[in-house]
Write a protein that holds these residues in place. Structure first.
Motif, PDB file in Angstrom:
ATOM      1  N   PRO A   1       2.471 -12.753 -12.257  1.00 24.57           N
ATOM      2  CA  PRO A   1       1.769 -13.435 -11.156  1.00 24.57           C
ATOM      3  C   PRO A   1       1.040 -14.699 -11.630  1.00 24.57           C
ATOM      4  N   ALA A   2       0.358 -14.610 -12.779  1.00 20.45           N
ATOM      5  CA  ALA A   2      -0.375 -15.776 -13.286  1.00 20.45           C
ATOM      6  C   ALA A   2       0.580 -16.875 -13.728  1.00 20.45           C
ATOM      7  N   MET A   3       1.706 -16.489 -14.309  1.00 14.30           N
ATOM      8  CA  MET A   3       2.613 -17.458 -14.905  1.00 14.30           C
ATOM      9  C   MET A   3       3.501 -18.140 -13.873  1.00 14.30           C
ATOM     10  N   TYR A   4       4.035 -17.350 -12.944  1.00 15.25           N
ATOM     11  CA  TYR A   4       4.983 -17.913 -11.974  1.00 15.25           C
ATOM     12  C   TYR A   4       4.502 -17.802 -10.535  1.00 15.25           C
ATOM     13  N   GLY A   5       3.297 -17.296 -10.314  1.00 17.51           N
ATOM     14  CA  GLY A   5       2.900 -16.997  -8.945  1.00 17.51           C
ATOM     15  C   GLY A   5       3.781 -15.899  -8.370  1.00 17.51           C
ATOM     16  N   ALA A   6       4.322 -15.047  -9.234  1.00 14.84           N
ATOM     17  CA  ALA A   6       5.283 -14.034  -8.798  1.00 14.84           C
ATOM     18  C   ALA A   6       4.614 -12.971  -7.919  1.00 14.84           C
ATOM     19  N   TYR A   7       5.349 -12.498  -6.939  1.00 10.97           N
ATOM     20  CA  TYR A   7       4.868 -11.429  -6.064  1.00 10.97           C
ATOM     21  C   TYR A   7       5.154 -10.076  -6.715  1.00 10.97           C
ATOM     22  N   HIS A   8       4.135  -9.226  -6.766  1.00 14.03           N
ATOM     23  CA  HIS A   8       4.336  -7.813  -7.124  1.00 14.03           C
ATOM     24  C   HIS A   8       3.686  -6.985  -6.028  1.00 14.03           C
ATOM     25  N   HIS A   9       4.429  -6.056  -5.498  1.00 17.68           N
ATOM     26  CA  HIS A   9       3.898  -5.224  -4.434  1.00 17.68           C
ATOM     27  C   HIS A   9       2.789  -4.322  -4.982  1.00 17.68           C
ATOM     28  N   ILE A  10       1.795  -4.064  -4.133  1.00 17.21           N
ATOM     29  CA  ILE A  10       0.658  -3.241  -4.546  1.00 17.21           C
ATOM     30  C   ILE A  10       0.455  -2.120  -3.527  1.00 17.21           C
ATOM     31  N   THR A  11       0.297  -0.901  -4.025  1.00 17.47           N
ATOM     32  CA  THR A  11      -0.053   0.204  -3.122  1.00 17.47           C
ATOM     33  C   THR A  11      -1.271   0.935  -3.680  1.00 17.47           C
ATOM     34  N   VAL A  12      -1.940   1.644  -2.795  1.00 25.53           N
ATOM     35  CA  VAL A  12      -3.140   2.382  -3.171  1.00 25.53           C
ATOM     36  C   VAL A  12      -2.828   3.867  -2.982  1.00 25.53           C
ATOM     37  N   CYS A  13      -2.981   4.640  -4.035  1.00 21.69           N
ATOM     38  CA  CYS A  13      -2.574   6.050  -3.964  1.00 21.69           C
ATOM     39  C   CYS A  13      -3.333   6.786  -2.863  1.00 21.69           C
ATOM     40  N   GLY A  14      -2.595   7.564  -2.110  1.00 24.99           N
ATOM     41  CA  GLY A  14      -3.181   8.352  -1.028  1.00 24.99           C
ATOM     42  C   GLY A  14      -3.410   7.543   0.238  1.00 24.99           C
ATOM     43  N   LYS A  15      -3.113   6.248   0.201  1.00 23.58           N
ATOM     44  CA  LYS A  15      -3.383   5.411   1.377  1.00 23.58           C
ATOM     45  C   LYS A  15      -2.125   4.686   1.855  1.00 23.58           C
ATOM     46  N   ARG A  16      -0.961   5.248   1.553  1.00 22.72           N
ATOM     47  CA  ARG A  16       0.270   4.552   1.932  1.00 22.72           C
ATOM     48  C   ARG A  16       0.410   4.407   3.447  1.00 22.72           C
ATOM     49  N   ASP A  17      -0.169   5.381   4.169  1.00 23.38           N
ATOM     50  CA  ASP A  17      -0.023   5.328   5.626  1.00 23.38           C
ATOM     51  C   ASP A  17      -1.218   4.673   6.308  1.00 23.38           C
ATOM     52  N   TRP A  18      -2.183   4.239   5.542  1.00 23.95           N
ATOM     53  CA  TRP A  18      -3.348   3.591   6.141  1.00 23.95           C
ATOM     54  C   TRP A  18      -2.957   2.194   6.632  1.00 23.95           C
ATOM     55  N   PRO A  19      -3.634   1.706   7.677  1.00 22.31           N
ATOM     56  CA  PRO A  19      -3.336   0.336   8.121  1.00 22.31           C
ATOM     57  C   PRO A  19      -3.780  -0.691   7.072  1.00 22.31           C
ATOM     58  N   CYS A  20      -2.981  -1.758   6.937  1.00 23.07           N
ATOM     59  CA  CYS A  20      -3.336  -2.827   5.983  1.00 23.07           C
ATOM     60  C   CYS A  20      -4.243  -3.814   6.697  1.00 23.07           C
ATOM     61  N   ASP A  21      -5.477  -3.389   6.962  1.00 22.93           N
ATOM     62  CA  ASP A  21      -6.381  -4.185   7.789  1.00 22.93           C
ATOM     63  C   ASP A  21      -7.473  -4.865   6.964  1.00 22.93           C
ATOM     64  N   HIS A  22      -7.266  -4.935   5.626  1.00 22.85           N
ATOM     65  CA  HIS A  22      -8.187  -5.686   4.775  1.00 22.85           C
ATOM     66  C   HIS A  22      -7.393  -6.753   4.037  1.00 22.85           C
ATOM     67  N   THR A  23      -8.054  -7.865   3.748  1.00 22.84           N
ATOM     68  CA  THR A  23      -7.380  -8.944   3.014  1.00 22.84           C
ATOM     69  C   THR A  23      -8.119  -9.175   1.710  1.00 22.84           C
ATOM     70  N   TYR A  24      -7.411  -8.938   0.600  1.00 20.82           N
ATOM     71  CA  TYR A  24      -8.066  -9.018  -0.708  1.00 20.82           C
ATOM     72  C   TYR A  24      -7.345  -9.975  -1.652  1.00 20.82           C
ATOM     73  N   ASP A  25      -8.134 -10.551  -2.562  1.00 19.25           N
ATOM     74  CA  ASP A  25      -7.580 -11.068  -3.806  1.00 19.25           C
ATOM     75  C   ASP A  25      -7.758  -9.937  -4.814  1.00 19.25           C
ATOM     76  N   VAL A  26      -6.663  -9.523  -5.430  1.00 21.03           N
ATOM     77  CA  VAL A  26      -6.733  -8.426  -6.405  1.00 21.03           C
ATOM     78  C   VAL A  26      -6.690  -9.050  -7.794  1.00 21.03           C
ATOM     79  N   THR A  27      -7.750  -8.858  -8.554  1.00 20.22           N
ATOM     80  CA  THR A  27      -7.900  -9.626  -9.794  1.00 20.22           C
ATOM     81  C   THR A  27      -8.038  -8.755 -11.035  1.00 20.22           C
ATOM     82  N   GLY A  28      -7.853  -9.419 -12.168  1.00 17.91           N
ATOM     83  CA  GLY A  28      -8.189  -8.824 -13.457  1.00 17.91           C
ATOM     84  C   GLY A  28      -9.478  -9.444 -13.951  1.00 17.91           C
TER      85      GLY A  28
END
Ligand code: PLP
Length: 418
Positions: free
Chosen positions: A307-334
């Motif tokens: 992601p840092a090198m090419y702006g590449a997309y990697h899908h992200i999931t949260v365990c136990g929340k696969r069926d939850w609505p994606c109603d938050h918008t985050y930057d996910v960082t290191g």
């Protein structure tokens, strides 16, 4: 779409067993891919996949692929050492290096690996370092744009790799004079290409060029090496490359050019083989609200650089929340002091709480292996999810002692390395 073949319970169980972050690899999935590829090219009497070691250089993975009948594609001294240590020899090793130290040719020849020359000047280097073998491979760069139909799929003219056509002609003439009895032809013209016409189009170019050069120079064409580049669907809206259709397309091109067979076929897939079969397993450790909403993970770009090198997309999931609505918008960082250390920017996700197990998908190729130590961050462990459902640590995480190991020339740090 990304690979969802493992249920959340597997990641949760793994995260209870090993400290995060770590890359988790699915043995069954890797074997499945190796078998599917073999099946797609079963029509060819002499086909071999040379797994691109740089994609996932772990001995446990190389041994699995060896059991599945694969060879390895190496491009450095240490990759040759890995191949050797895991029992690969001779025609099961392809050595495709560029701008390499000349001694690496000696090493490749000592293992009887197939040497794939990147440049016409490498003929003389090989002559001095290991000698010209009877079978030698040459890498072709047709220049210009690489198109499938009217669509530009790559820019070989901008790429540092390979011989031009006139150089191939001259180079093969020289190689023949120096004792080569047959040659292979290789090219890598497009990366992460999910178009099912990629390999067939590339194959058409290599088959025609190889046949013409072989007739002109009276030097038999032993094989065509289609190299890597077959892509995977990192994004949810992308579809999986139908490898059977790819194999079928290559077969049509093959039969057109070689109706009597006799030319072997090789591939050097990395990403397609293991990419979807790896996941970076992390914990959410921070939440921050400023001008944007941030989730901080215990992993960083040192563990997955794409992601840092090419702006590449990697899908992200949260365990136990696969069926939850994606109603938050985050930057996910290191945690790097580098603002491009973001696994996702403005990504719609379910609400993430500190302590959640956050899984980054499709990290099985060019993931761990691109890692680095910026900010003194340490590389993670690698874990194999075995066919019997158990986990096996196949690389431990780095410790500060690993980080300081190369300072053993400094009195102060000798202590730390004990
Ligand atoms: C990187 C590389 C590969 C593998 O590429 P993928 O995109 O992982 O398939 C194969 N061959 C050569 C020479 C490479 O440099």
């Amino acid at each position: 779409m990304p690979n969802f073949s493992l249920p959340d319970e597997v990641f949760e169980q793994a995260a209870k067993t090993f400290p995060t972050p770590f890359h988790l690899y699915d043995e069954a999935g890797i074997r499945r891919n190796a078998r599917e590829l073999k099946q797609a090219f079963a029509w060819c009497e002499d086909f071999e996949e040379y797994f691109a070691v740089k994609a996932l250089p772990n001995p446990a993975i190389l041994r699995i692929l060896k059991e599945e009948g694969c060879g390895v594609d190496c491009s450095s001294e240490t990759e040759l050492m890995l191949a050797e240590a895991n029992g690969f020899r001779g025609r099961d090793i392809m050595f495709s290096a560029n701008a390499m130290p000349p001694e690496e040719f000696d090493h490749a020849r000592a293992l009887s690996a197939i040497v794939n020359l990147d440049d016409i000047t490498h003929i003389e280097i090989l002559r001095r370092h290991g000698g010209i073998p009877e079978t030698v491979c040459v890498r072709y760069n047709p220049g210009g744009d690489f198109k499938i139909g009217t669509e530009i799929m790559g820019n070989p003219g901008e790429a540092k790799y390979g011989f031009t056509l006139p150089q191939l002609r001259e180079g093969l003439r020289q190689l023949k004079e120096l004792g080569a009895k047959r040659f292979g032809l290789h090219a890598f013209l497009s990366s992460n290409n999910t178009d099912e016409e990629y390999y067939p189009t590339l194959a058409g170019i290599l088959f025609r060029t190889g046949r013409e050069l072989s007739e002109e120079l009276q030097l038999p064409l032993a094989f065509v090496n289609l190299s890597g580049g077959v892509g995977i669907p990192y994004r949810p809206e992308q579809k999986k490359t139908d490898i059977m259709a790819v194999g079928e397309g290559v077969r049509r091109a093959y039969e057109e050019h070689f109706p009597n067979g006799g030319v072997a076929l090789k591939t050097e897939l990395g990403r397609w083989m293991t990419g979807p079969m790896g996941w970076l397993v992390t914990h959410a450790t921070h939440r921050k609200e400023t001008y944007r909403s941030y989730i901080g993970l215990d992993a960083c770009a040192a563990n997955l650089m794409r992601p840092a090198m090419y702006g590449a997309y990697h899908h992200i999931t949260v365990c136990g929340k696969r069926d939850w609505p994606c109603d938050h918008t985050y930057d996910v960082t290191g945690c790097l002091c580098e603002n491009n250390d973001k696994f996702a920017i403005g990504r719609a996700l379910p609400r993430i709480d500190i302590g959640d197990v956050v899984v980054i998908h499709d990290t099985g190729a060019h993931g761990y292996s691109m890692g680095y130590n910026y900010n003194g961050r340490l590389r993670s462990a690698e874990v194999l999810y075995r066919e019997d459902g158990s986990f096996r640590l196949i690389r431990r995480a780095e410790t500060p002692a690993d980080y300081f190991a190369t300072l053993d020339v400094d009195e102060c740090y000798k202590e730390l390395n004990r």
